[in-house]
Design a protein around this motif. Structure first.
Motif, PDB file in Angstrom:
ATOM      1  N   GLY A  58      38.723  38.880  27.664  1.00 49.31           N
ATOM      2  CA  GLY A  58      37.725  39.837  28.150  1.00 49.31           C
ATOM      3  C   GLY A  58      38.082  41.277  27.842  1.00 49.31           C
ATOM      4  N   SER A  59      38.056  42.094  28.905  1.00 46.32           N
ATOM      5  CA  SER A  59      38.216  43.544  28.726  1.00 46.32           C
ATOM      6  C   SER A  59      39.665  43.957  28.529  1.00 46.32           C
ATOM      7  CB  SER A  59      37.672  44.254  29.968  1.00 46.32           C
ATOM      8  OG  SER A  59      38.497  43.947  31.075  1.00 46.32           O
ATOM      9  N   GLY A  60      40.614  43.054  28.786  1.00 45.38           N
ATOM     10  CA  GLY A  60      42.022  43.451  28.714  1.00 45.38           C
ATOM     11  C   GLY A  60      42.579  43.862  30.072  1.00 45.38           C
ATOM     12  N   VAL A  61      41.767  43.709  31.119  1.00 44.68           N
ATOM     13  CA  VAL A  61      42.261  43.952  32.485  1.00 44.68           C
ATOM     14  C   VAL A  61      41.831  42.768  33.349  1.00 44.68           C
ATOM     15  CG1 VAL A  61      42.189  45.452  34.517  1.00 44.68           C
ATOM     16  CG2 VAL A  61      42.104  46.469  32.240  1.00 44.68           C
ATOM     17  N   LEU A  62      42.781  42.144  34.000  1.00 43.14           N
ATOM     18  CA  LEU A  62      42.501  41.012  34.906  1.00 43.14           C
ATOM     19  C   LEU A  62      42.701  41.480  36.336  1.00 43.14           C
ATOM     20  CD1 LEU A  62      44.258  37.617  34.140  1.00 43.14           C
ATOM     21  CD2 LEU A  62      41.835  38.058  34.520  1.00 43.14           C
ATOM     22  N   VAL A  63      41.821  41.066  37.256  1.00 44.69           N
ATOM     23  CA  VAL A  63      41.981  41.505  38.644  1.00 44.69           C
ATOM     24  C   VAL A  63      41.926  40.316  39.595  1.00 44.69           C
ATOM     25  CG1 VAL A  63      39.515  41.973  39.057  1.00 44.69           C
ATOM     26  CG2 VAL A  63      41.227  43.252  40.343  1.00 44.69           C
ATOM     27  N   ALA A  95      38.142  48.900  40.344  1.00 44.65           N
ATOM     28  CA  ALA A  95      39.561  49.039  39.980  1.00 44.65           C
ATOM     29  C   ALA A  95      39.741  48.719  38.493  1.00 44.65           C
ATOM     30  CB  ALA A  95      40.419  48.124  40.839  1.00 44.65           C
ATOM     31  N   VAL A  96      39.002  47.721  37.998  1.00 41.09           N
ATOM     32  CA  VAL A  96      39.074  47.370  36.568  1.00 41.09           C
ATOM     33  C   VAL A  96      38.544  48.539  35.742  1.00 41.09           C
ATOM     34  CG1 VAL A  96      38.186  45.808  34.780  1.00 41.09           C
ATOM     35  CG2 VAL A  96      38.850  44.898  37.028  1.00 41.09           C
ATOM     36  N   ARG A  97      37.410  49.107  36.192  1.00 38.91           N
ATOM     37  CA  ARG A  97      36.833  50.244  35.459  1.00 38.91           C
ATOM     38  C   ARG A  97      37.814  51.424  35.437  1.00 38.91           C
ATOM     39  NH1 ARG A  97      31.519  51.836  37.932  1.00 38.91           N
ATOM     40  NH2 ARG A  97      31.587  53.314  36.199  1.00 38.91           N
ATOM     41  N   LEU A 114      45.848  43.459  37.609  1.00 40.14           N
ATOM     42  CA  LEU A 114      45.743  44.220  38.860  1.00 40.14           C
ATOM     43  C   LEU A 114      45.675  43.251  40.025  1.00 40.14           C
ATOM     44  CD1 LEU A 114      42.861  46.749  37.985  1.00 40.14           C
ATOM     45  CD2 LEU A 114      45.330  47.192  37.919  1.00 40.14           C
ATOM     46  N   ARG A 115      46.369  43.596  41.090  1.00 39.40           N
ATOM     47  CA  ARG A 115      46.179  42.832  42.344  1.00 39.40           C
ATOM     48  C   ARG A 115      45.763  43.811  43.429  1.00 39.40           C
ATOM     49  NH1 ARG A 115      51.015  40.517  45.299  1.00 39.40           N
ATOM     50  NH2 ARG A 115      50.432  42.002  46.917  1.00 39.40           N
ATOM     51  N   ILE A 116      44.615  43.510  44.074  1.00 33.57           N
ATOM     52  CA  ILE A 116      44.141  44.377  45.159  1.00 33.57           C
ATOM     53  C   ILE A 116      44.460  43.706  46.483  1.00 33.57           C
ATOM     54  CG2 ILE A 116      42.098  45.447  46.217  1.00 33.57           C
ATOM     55  CD1 ILE A 116      40.735  45.377  43.479  1.00 33.57           C
ATOM     56  N   ASP A 117      45.165  44.419  47.354  1.00 33.72           N
ATOM     57  CA  ASP A 117      45.330  43.958  48.743  1.00 33.72           C
ATOM     58  C   ASP A 117      44.328  44.756  49.551  1.00 33.72           C
ATOM     59  OD1 ASP A 117      47.578  42.003  48.939  1.00 33.72           O
ATOM     60  OD2 ASP A 117      48.572  43.611  47.836  1.00 33.72           O
ATOM     61  N   LYS A 118      43.299  44.037  50.019  1.00 37.19           N
ATOM     62  CA  LYS A 118      42.124  44.718  50.561  1.00 37.19           C
ATOM     63  C   LYS A 118      42.159  44.763  52.081  1.00 37.19           C
ATOM     64  CE  LYS A 118      37.485  45.372  49.165  1.00 37.19           C
ATOM     65  NZ  LYS A 118      37.857  46.712  48.769  1.00 37.19           N
ATOM     66  N   ALA A 119      42.038  45.974  52.627  1.00 36.70           N
ATOM     67  CA  ALA A 119      41.993  46.135  54.087  1.00 36.70           C
ATOM     68  C   ALA A 119      40.672  46.746  54.523  1.00 36.70           C
ATOM     69  CB  ALA A 119      43.148  47.027  54.541  1.00 36.70           C
ATOM     70  N   VAL A 120      39.907  47.265  53.575  1.00 33.53           N
ATOM     71  CA  VAL A 120      38.683  48.004  53.915  1.00 33.53           C
ATOM     72  C   VAL A 120      37.472  47.088  53.719  1.00 33.53           C
ATOM     73  CG1 VAL A 120      37.293  50.039  53.372  1.00 33.53           C
ATOM     74  CG2 VAL A 120      39.789  50.155  53.167  1.00 33.53           C
ATOM     75  N   PRO A 121      36.676  46.893  54.766  1.00 34.50           N
ATOM     76  CA  PRO A 121      35.499  46.031  54.645  1.00 34.50           C
ATOM     77  C   PRO A 121      34.583  46.473  53.500  1.00 34.50           C
ATOM     78  CG  PRO A 121      35.892  46.598  56.945  1.00 34.50           C
ATOM     79  CD  PRO A 121      36.849  47.417  56.124  1.00 34.50           C
ATOM     80  N   ALA A 136      44.031  52.338  41.656  1.00 34.14           N
ATOM     81  CA  ALA A 136      44.243  51.823  40.292  1.00 34.14           C
ATOM     82  C   ALA A 136      44.502  52.986  39.327  1.00 34.14           C
ATOM     83  CB  ALA A 136      43.037  51.002  39.836  1.00 34.14           C
ATOM     84  N   LEU A 137      43.786  54.105  39.496  1.00 31.53           N
ATOM     85  CA  LEU A 137      44.022  55.268  38.615  1.00 31.53           C
ATOM     86  C   LEU A 137      45.481  55.696  38.703  1.00 31.53           C
ATOM     87  CD1 LEU A 137      40.869  57.516  39.395  1.00 31.53           C
ATOM     88  CD2 LEU A 137      41.342  56.337  37.238  1.00 31.53           C
ATOM     89  N   VAL A 138      45.979  55.827  39.932  1.00 32.86           N
ATOM     90  CA  VAL A 138      47.351  56.318  40.135  1.00 32.86           C
ATOM     91  C   VAL A 138      48.377  55.293  39.630  1.00 32.86           C
ATOM     92  CG1 VAL A 138      49.038  56.898  41.939  1.00 32.86           C
ATOM     93  CG2 VAL A 138      46.734  57.878  42.004  1.00 32.86           C
ATOM     94  N   ALA A 139      48.149  54.012  39.929  1.00 33.23           N
ATOM     95  CA  ALA A 139      49.127  52.977  39.549  1.00 33.23           C
ATOM     96  C   ALA A 139      49.164  52.809  38.024  1.00 33.23           C
ATOM     97  CB  ALA A 139      48.783  51.651  40.226  1.00 33.23           C
TER      98      ALA A 139
END
Ligand SMILES: C[C@@](CO)(OP(=O)(O)O)[C@H](O)COP(=O)(O)OP(=O)(O)OC[C@H]1O[C@@H](n2ccc(N)nc2=O)[C@H](O)[C@@H]1O
Ligand SMILES: Nc1ncnc2c1ncn2[C@@H]1O[C@H](COP(=O)(O)OP(=O)(O)O)[C@@H](O)[C@H]1O
Length: 337
Positions: A58-63, A95-97, A114-121, A136-139
């Protein structure tokens, strides 16, 4: 984990808007805003690693996404009040974008996981997707700078890239308390003192941001049709000062969200909840951004905890936060950078 063992993690906060003044939309369909953002201490975490196998897909980014352990969002998933499947895992994921935009700036995509640990509804008006983008930008900036042995793009440049991803993204990079104009991405940081205590009450159902703006348009069609487009009202300086010094009573008096009436038109039960929170002792209640999460301001940490207890006894999801807190940050101890 990346074959090269190179990975970076960053966190970014959720937000609410203590003021959200909306003007008539321009030709691009976007509404000019005057808003006062506050970042609060519930965080998304994004871990980015290099994985050359991903470039072939795909795009070269997996989430991937997991509920952050111990978060209210994890409880919502467990109780069936929220579904992880509401979060896209393709290139529409914010995050992929964000990762792809940083790759474009470095003119290099070595394959990123990318792995997202999600706390925000999700879809709650708390800017969770935008926080994922900011983290994601910062990481990814830190990851590619190290991978290519080049200087990082840095916060200013990341805020510019974030602007192209969504109106809220630059604020999630900046954090704190900030006035937002234009689409909400023209930011001015406000110096702050004491913290405010904000209780969030997420709803089982999300609201789409464009749908809430469209509902606002219906009520304001007359002025747009007459060709007399109205600018948003300027921010109330008394509110900005009250928020800056952590004067909860002052904020409670002046808090204002123009998207609250359209959000209530779309989800009428929010009106009763707003009144109920005040009956339970909150200084004020408002819909967070485009909703439907409801916020309550408490006088102290103890009052916030009491309010959460009262709401949870009624089987509602509720959690207390403080703000302002800083924007997206690397978490050095979670990465190899
Ligand atoms: C309303 C606010 C308040 O902070 O956030 P939420 O409460 O939804 O999180 C923001 O303005 C949303 O920010 P964000 O969610 O990043 O919006 P974007 O992705 O840029 O835009 C989504 C859609 O919202 C509408 N939109 C957004 C911002 C704006 N100033 N005018 C608009 O009309 C447009 O229909 C746009 O296509
Ligand atoms: N990383 C992401 N996390 C959550 N939602 C995302 C993400 N990327 C894209 N989306 C999409 O964005 C929509 C709005 O999500 P979110 O940012 O949580 O809400 P809000 O704009 O109300 O703060 C979701 O319904 C989902 O379709």
């Amino acid at each position: 984990m990346s074959p090269a063992g190179l990975w970076a993690a960053a966190s970014a906060p959720a937000k609410t808007n203590l003021a959200l003044h909306v003007g008539d939309p321009g030709p691009d369909g976007f509404h000019p805003l005057e808003t006062l953002f506050i970042a609060v201490d519930v965080h998304e975490t994004v871990t980015a690693s290099i994985n050359s196998h991903v470039t072939r897909r795909g795009s070269g980014v997996l989430v991937s996404v997991s509920p952050a352990p111990g978060s209210e969002y994890a409880e919502m998933i467990q109780s069936g009040a929220a579904r992880l499947s509401d979060i896209p895992l393709d290139s529409s994921n914010l995050a992929v974008r964000a990762a792809l935009a940083v790759c474009a700036a470095y003119e290099c995509n070595p394959g990123i996981e990318l792995r997202i640990d999600k706390a925000v509804p999700v879809a709650g008006g708390m800017g969770g997707g935008s926080a994922d983008a900011a983290a994601a930008l910062v990481a990814v900036d830190a990851l590619l700078a190290r991978h290519l042995d080049r200087p990082r793009l840095g916060r200013e440049r990341l805020m510019g890239i974030g602007s192209e991803l969504g109106a809220d993204v630059p604020f999630m990079v900046l954090g704190g308390l900030a006035e937002g104009r234009g689409r909400g991405n023209d930011l001015r940081a406000v110096e702050t003192g004491n913290q405010l205590h904000v209780v969030f009450v997420p709803q089982d159902q999300g609201l789409s941001t464009p749908a809430v703006f469209r509902q606002w348009d219906r009520a304001h069609r007359a002025t747009v049709d007459q060709g007399s487009a109205q600018a948003p009202d300027p921010l109330n300086r008394t509110l900005v000062t009250a928020a800056a010094v952590g004067d909860a009573a002052g904020v409670a008096t002046w808090v204002r969200n123009d998207l609250q009436p359209p959000a209530i038109e779309l989800l009428p039960e929010l009106a009763a909840l707003l009144n109920h929170g005040v009956d339970l002792g909150a200084l004020a209640g408002w819909v967070s951004g485009s909703g439907p999460t409801v916020c309550f301001l408490a006088r102290s940490a103890q009052d916030a905890d009491n309010l959460v207890d009262g709401l949870r006894r009624e089987h509602r999801h509720a959690f207390s936060t403080t703000g302002p807190v800083e924007g997206a940050q690397l978490i050095p101890e979670w990465g190899t950078i």
